[in-house]
Design a protein around this motif. Structure first.
Motif: not given
Lengths: 588, 122
Positions: B51, B60, B80
């Protein structure tokens, strides 16, 4: 006989002359004596005023001033006692200085007479119980049963207000004539005049200081050493969310500041240790403050002065904190925007280095490297331009050029990308547009690139982007001109922006994209305001520096730039270029 | 076959991940923003989400909030992947239940593959 007569006559004349001379001499002496007395009165007046000046300085303490007068009055007037009464908010001060010993009754008599005259002057009753008596000089002697036989009062008036009365009294009779009264009256009047004007100055200054403190953006709170609030301005009340007119105490501050700042502890420390304190930044609701705490000392001597209390200044640092956020956001945005293409280049090269990959992939990766490095170069140029603009070092070189050529050049440049999105890209230049308008061709291309690429970003497939160029004449409504050119605009252009313009080229770029909501338009050309690209408009990407740079370029040309837009109806960006070279200005 | 969903507006990164994952082991799907990402999850639940933070339309963090609400917190492992320098966003992501994060420009593709494998095996 004749001789006798003659000598008698002579003797008579001589006597007469003598008598005359004696009388005349006496009169002259009398005049001289009076003059001398006058001079000595004047001298005394001057001396007393000088002494007043020396001893009292710029004191506004009426009691101190009256003390100076009473201390030296005996040089001039004979009296058993000189006394004054001064009005205080809660009491009446009665001070009597005795030159000779008197009976207690004498003192009481003078006191009552003074209270009486004070009452008459102010038209109110004074109670003896509220009189604070101070006796000095000779002692009271019960055996001297001399009453008050001579007596006169002079009211003490400051700034047209009676503040007290001064009295001279004696046990002898018929002592005071008009003359004595006049002299004392004059002295008091002079002193009163001096105090009044000094007070006037202080009042004006105080009013200035008050107005300054009141209108200060920083909150100011001054307390005495028991933390009672002596001075507070509206800004300080705002710090703790209180209304301007509300009375606040230190507890309101303690409650509202909570653990953010120990105001009482800091004041105590500051007052006791005579030390300044600067707090960390702290936030209350949506504002940020930094507090400065200092002891407040008497003015006379800063090192040894008495501490009267403490002052807390709440400096509003919200703007600084916001700016720091903006700067941080800007930095992280730049870092993000630089890292993204760099990391793409890095990853593509990494793939190219992998031995297993088929050669057919190579072109794709080289394309990626090319695109990423180009977009990085554009970004670096944008950052450089915006830094130059900010530093005022942005330079343009204007040469007479043909806008028509520039427009068709840009159409050619963007045709491919427009075709890719099935967007129709058109341009139309009015016939009366001159071919030699002074502008910087490269910089103008940069502006057009920005406007066209933005339009491409926001226009959905099958839309159109139309560009128009026409001449705006002063005094003519710009919307009349656009109608005449049968142009399509997203919205009418605001006339007021054009009223002060010289004869100019107007270039418009109109898209059929998503439009921009009215609240975002003012932020659009502002470098730091459009960082949050989510709020700007869905789908926008990049730094948002482009429009700020465009604004800078058009400003350098002496033109204006703006936008009209309708949500879901598209936008029209417009800018102007003066037909004759103009001074640079702010383009929005 | 494990399914990886890359939610990122950086098309180069998406292409690079697709190019460097072993097609025998992974299926890589992509979405250009959080909204599209939610659509993809609705179609089928991936084994891992990569993400991005900064994205248009839905970033996000918003995506994580929505996903937690709709599909349950920590149901799908999320990494992430960002080029954002400030740690605020990343720590916000951690509080929303992500497994970890890496800075795209700090990792090689091989390194990223290692992180993906490690996350999937845990």
């Amino acid at each position: 006989m004749t001789v006798t007569v003659v000598s008698s006559i002579i003797a008579c004349i001589a006597v007469g002359v003598n008598v005359y001379l004696v009388i005349k001499n006496h009169k002259v002496k009398e005049i001289l004596g009076k003059k001398e007395k006058d001079v000595s009165h004047r001298m005394y007046e001057l001396a007393i005023l000088k002494e007043l000046g020396d001893r009292v300085g710029y004191s506004l303490n009426v009691q101190e001033i009256v003390d100076v007068i009473t201390d030296s009055l005996h040089q001039f007037i004979e009296y058993s006692a000189v006394s004054y009464m001064l009005l205080e908010p809660e009491k009446v001060i009665f001070k009597m200085h005795l030159e000779n010993s008197v009976h207690r009754r004498f003192v009481n008599d003078v006191r009552d007479r003074m209270l009486g005259s004070l009452g008459a002057l102010l038209d109110r009753e004074f109670d003896k119980k509220n009189v604070e008596e101070i006796l000095s000089g000779a002692i009271l002697v019960e055996e001297i049963e001399e009453p008050v036989r001579s007596f006169f009062n002079i009211p003490l008036v400051i700034d047209e207000k009676v503040v007290g009365v001064m009295t001279v009294a004696d046990t002898k009779e018929g002592l005071y004539k008009e003359e004595e009264m006049t002299i004392l009256y004059k002295i008091i009047q002079q002193a009163s005049k001096a105090v009044t004007s000094l007070q006037g100055v202080v009042k004006t200054e105080q009013a200035k200081v008050n107005a300054m403190v009141e209108s200060m953006e920083d909150g100011v709170v001054m307390t005495d050493s028991d933390y009672r609030i002596l001075v507070i301005n509206p800004a300080a009340k705002r710090v703790i969310g209180q209304e301007k007119n509300k009375e606040v105490t230190i507890f309101d501050f303690i409650d509202n500041l909570g653990g953010k700042m120990d105001i009482r502890g800091r004041l105590e420390e500051s007052v006791k240790l005579k030390k300044d304190y600067v707090s960390e930044r702290f936030g209350i609701k949506d504002r940020f403050y930094q507090a400065f705490v200092s002891p407040v000392r008497t003015m006379s001597d800063l090192n040894e002065g008495n501490v009267l209390g403490g002052v807390v200044i709440f400096h509003n640092v919200t703007r600084e904190v916001e700016l720091e956020h903006v700067r941080d956001d800007f930095t992280s945005m730049i870092v993000h925007e630089l890292r993204t293409p760099l990391s793409g280049i890095q990853k593509a090269s990494e793939l190219l280095r992998m031995p297993k990959k088929p050669a057919s992939f190579a072109k794709q990766y080289v394309d990626i490297i090319y695109q990423n490095s180009s977009s990085m170069l554009d970004l670096v140029n944008d950052i450089l331009d915006s830094a130059k603009l900010q530093a005022g070092k942005f330079e343009i070189s204007k040469e007479p050029a043909d806008i028509n050529e520039v427009m068709s050049n840009r159409i050619d440049f963007f045709t491919m990308s427009a075709a890719g999105k099935k967007i129709q890209l058109t341009s139309s230049v009015e016939k009366n547009v001159p071919k030699n308008v002074p502008f910087d061709v490269q910089r103008l291309k940069q502006v057009l690139n920005n406007l066209i690429s933005n339009a491409l970003k926001f226009t959905p497939e099958g839309g159109t982007i139309s560009m128009n160029v026409f001449v705006h004449d002063p005094g003519v409504q710009v919307n009349t001109e656009t109608e005449k050119a049968s142009m399509h605009l997203a919205e009418a252009i605001p006339e007021d922006k054009f009223t002060a313009l010289p004869q100019s080229l107007v270039i418009t770029v109109t898209d059929t994209g998503s439009g921009i909501s009215a609240e975002h338009i003012p932020e659009l050309f502002n470098k730091f305001k459009q960082l949050d690209n989510k709020s700007l408009a869905p789908g926008i990407k990049g730094t948002g520096l482009g429009l700020a740079i465009a604004r800078g370029i058009i400003g350098e040309h002496g033109g204006i730039i703006g936008v009209v837009s309708r949500v879901d109806g598209g936008s029209t960006f417009y800018f102007t270029l003066p037909l004759l070279a103009q001074e640079p200005k702010n383009a929005v | 076959m494990k399914k990886i969903l890359v939610i990122d507006d950086d098309m180069t990164f998406v292409a690079m991940i697709k190019a460097s994952t072993d097609p025998k082991k992974y299926v890589v799907e992509s979405a250009g923003n959080g909204e599209e990402g939610l659509e993809r999850i609705k179609e089928s639940i991936p084994d891992l989400i990569l993400l991005d933070i900064r994205m248009p339309k839905m970033d996000g963090i918003e995506f994580l909030k929505e996903m937690n609400e709709k599909f349950g917190k920590e149901k799908i492992p999320v990494l992430i992947t960002s080029n954002v320098s400030s740690l605020d966003k990343i720590s916000e992501g951690v509080s929303l239940g992500v497994r970890g994060y890496f800075i795209k420009s700090d990792e090689s593709l091989q390194g990223i593959m290692g992180i993906i494998e490690q996350t999937l095996n845990n």
